[in-house]
Write an enzyme that holds these catalytic residues in place. Structure first.
Site, PDB file in Angstrom:
ATOM      1  N   ARG A   1      23.101 -21.786  19.420  1.00 36.10           N
ATOM      2  CA  ARG A   1      22.105 -22.318  18.511  1.00 36.10           C
ATOM      3  C   ARG A   1      22.755 -23.205  17.496  1.00 36.10           C
ATOM      4  O   ARG A   1      22.169 -24.178  16.961  1.00 36.10           O
ATOM      5  CB  ARG A   1      21.169 -21.287  18.013  1.00 36.10           C
ATOM      6  CG  ARG A   1      20.106 -20.861  19.028  1.00 36.10           C
ATOM      7  CD  ARG A   1      19.597 -19.348  18.645  1.00 36.10           C
ATOM      8  NE  ARG A   1      19.185 -19.008  17.414  1.00 36.10           N
ATOM      9  CZ  ARG A   1      19.332 -18.049  16.441  1.00 36.10           C
ATOM     10  NH1 ARG A   1      19.914 -16.818  16.889  1.00 36.10           N
ATOM     11  NH2 ARG A   1      18.513 -18.049  15.445  1.00 36.10           N
TER      12      ARG A   1
ATOM     13  N   ARG B   1      15.794  -9.613  16.570  1.00 34.99           N
ATOM     14  CA  ARG B   1      15.436 -10.959  17.200  1.00 34.99           C
ATOM     15  C   ARG B   1      16.261 -10.669  18.478  1.00 34.99           C
ATOM     16  O   ARG B   1      17.660 -10.799  18.801  1.00 34.99           O
ATOM     17  CB  ARG B   1      15.606 -11.918  16.307  1.00 34.99           C
ATOM     18  CG  ARG B   1      14.526 -12.241  15.581  1.00 34.99           C
ATOM     19  CD  ARG B   1      14.760 -13.380  14.870  1.00 34.99           C
ATOM     20  NE  ARG B   1      15.059 -14.579  15.581  1.00 34.99           N
ATOM     21  CZ  ARG B   1      14.887 -15.899  14.986  1.00 34.99           C
ATOM     22  NH1 ARG B   1      14.414 -16.094  14.023  1.00 34.99           N
ATOM     23  NH2 ARG B   1      15.244 -17.035  15.596  1.00 34.99           N
TER      24      ARG B   1
ATOM     25  N   LYS C   1      16.154 -20.491   5.827  1.00 35.24           N
ATOM     26  CA  LYS C   1      14.812 -21.338   5.883  1.00 35.24           C
ATOM     27  C   LYS C   1      13.272 -20.218   5.650  1.00 35.24           C
ATOM     28  O   LYS C   1      12.620 -20.809   4.871  1.00 35.24           O
ATOM     29  CB  LYS C   1      14.650 -22.257   7.009  1.00 35.24           C
ATOM     30  CG  LYS C   1      15.532 -23.273   7.359  1.00 35.24           C
ATOM     31  CD  LYS C   1      15.436 -23.950   8.697  1.00 35.24           C
ATOM     32  CE  LYS C   1      15.885 -22.879   9.701  1.00 35.24           C
ATOM     33  NZ  LYS C   1      15.506 -23.068  10.991  1.00 35.24           N
TER      34      LYS C   1
ATOM     35  N   ARG D   1      21.304  -9.749  10.571  1.00 36.07           N
ATOM     36  CA  ARG D   1      19.920  -9.711  10.934  1.00 36.07           C
ATOM     37  C   ARG D   1      19.464  -9.002  12.067  1.00 36.07           C
ATOM     38  O   ARG D   1      18.585  -8.501  12.452  1.00 36.07           O
ATOM     39  CB  ARG D   1      19.345 -11.296  10.777  1.00 36.07           C
ATOM     40  CG  ARG D   1      17.778 -11.233  11.044  1.00 36.07           C
ATOM     41  CD  ARG D   1      17.291 -12.696  10.611  1.00 36.07           C
ATOM     42  NE  ARG D   1      17.497 -13.822  12.114  1.00 36.07           N
ATOM     43  CZ  ARG D   1      17.338 -14.893  11.898  1.00 36.07           C
ATOM     44  NH1 ARG D   1      16.885 -15.380  10.824  1.00 36.07           N
ATOM     45  NH2 ARG D   1      17.334 -15.592  12.902  1.00 36.07           N
TER      46      ARG D   1
ATOM     47  N   ARG E   1      13.437 -30.910  15.208  1.00 36.73           N
ATOM     48  CA  ARG E   1      14.766 -30.426  15.339  1.00 36.73           C
ATOM     49  C   ARG E   1      15.590 -31.489  16.501  1.00 36.73           C
ATOM     50  O   ARG E   1      16.712 -31.347  16.593  1.00 36.73           O
ATOM     51  CB  ARG E   1      14.735 -29.339  16.471  1.00 36.73           C
ATOM     52  CG  ARG E   1      14.906 -28.043  15.372  1.00 36.73           C
ATOM     53  CD  ARG E   1      14.603 -26.934  16.479  1.00 36.73           C
ATOM     54  NE  ARG E   1      15.275 -25.783  16.106  1.00 36.73           N
ATOM     55  CZ  ARG E   1      14.836 -24.638  15.432  1.00 36.73           C
ATOM     56  NH1 ARG E   1      13.574 -24.650  14.900  1.00 36.73           N
ATOM     57  NH2 ARG E   1      15.239 -23.537  15.267  1.00 36.73           N
TER      58      ARG E   1
END
Ligand code: AMP
Length: 187
Positions: free
Chosen positions: A142, A131, A11, A125, A86
């Site tokens: 998630r 992160r 996204k 990632r 969300r």
């Protein structure tokens, strides 16, 4: 417009490209939260514990942040919202915010990808930019939240006939091409 997709669907990357191509501002609630965490603002301190656990930051915090952001002048010429709404209750909240600001949604772009591909990407990632919410347990949590709470967001907008779905699997450039074709933006 909105861009919606599971974590890891690209996204943020696609939002940056769409924003550049269409000349509209991209607003990512996740980025705003991460920026506040980095600067150790009170909003950031509050948000961090939820983000690290892969949970949603409470609506009381998130909604007012979005409300403030969408009242700024730079959204008058168009905006791309990434990461919000969300939940079904955030959809209702966004309806109110848009009405108050005399704004309207044209398109909801949904990026799709299957869970195992997403887990693979997110673990990659995690290695690259570390992160704090990119470890496998939190990633699966998630993804679960996306299925349980965010898919219904897409259904709400589907009922309004404004959802465009794009396959998010493939190279970044391939996905961008699909996105632009779906949005009918000439390359
Ligand atoms: P993202 O970068 O969109 O994956 O968002 C990172 C994290 O920020 C999420 O896992 C949530 O903890 C928080 N967050 C972002 N957007 C929202 C939202 N609309 N509602 C609640 N929490 C959010």
């Amino acid at each position: 417009m909105l861009i919606i997709g599971p974590p890891g669907s690209g996204k943020g990357t696609q939002a940056a490209r769409i924003s550049e191509r269409l000349g509209v501002v991209a607003i990512s609630t996740g980025d705003i939260f991460r920026d506040n965490v980095k600067r150790e603002t009170s909003l950031g301190v509050e948000a961090k514990k939820f983000m690290d656990a892969g949970d949603f930051v409470p609506d009381s915090v998130t909604n007012s942040m979005v409300r403030d952001r969408l009242a700024a002048d730079d959204v008058r010429e168009g905006f791309l919202l990434d990461g919000y709404p969300r939940t079904a209750s955030q959809v209702a909240e966004l309806d109110d915010i848009l009405r108050e600001n005399d704004l309207e949604l044209d398109v909801v772009l949904q990026l799709t990808a299957d869970d195992e591909e997403l887990v693979k990407r997110l673990l990659g990632r995690a290695k690259l930019d570390g992160r704090s919410d990119d470890n496998e347990l939190v990633i699966r949590h998630r993804l679960g939240l996306y299925h349980d709470q965010t898919e219904v967001v897409v259904s709400r907008y589907d009922e309004r006939g404004i959802v465009t779905k794009v396959d998010g699997i493939g190279s970044i450039d391939d996905v961008t091409e699909r996105v632009m074709a779906a949005l009918k933006v000439a390359s």
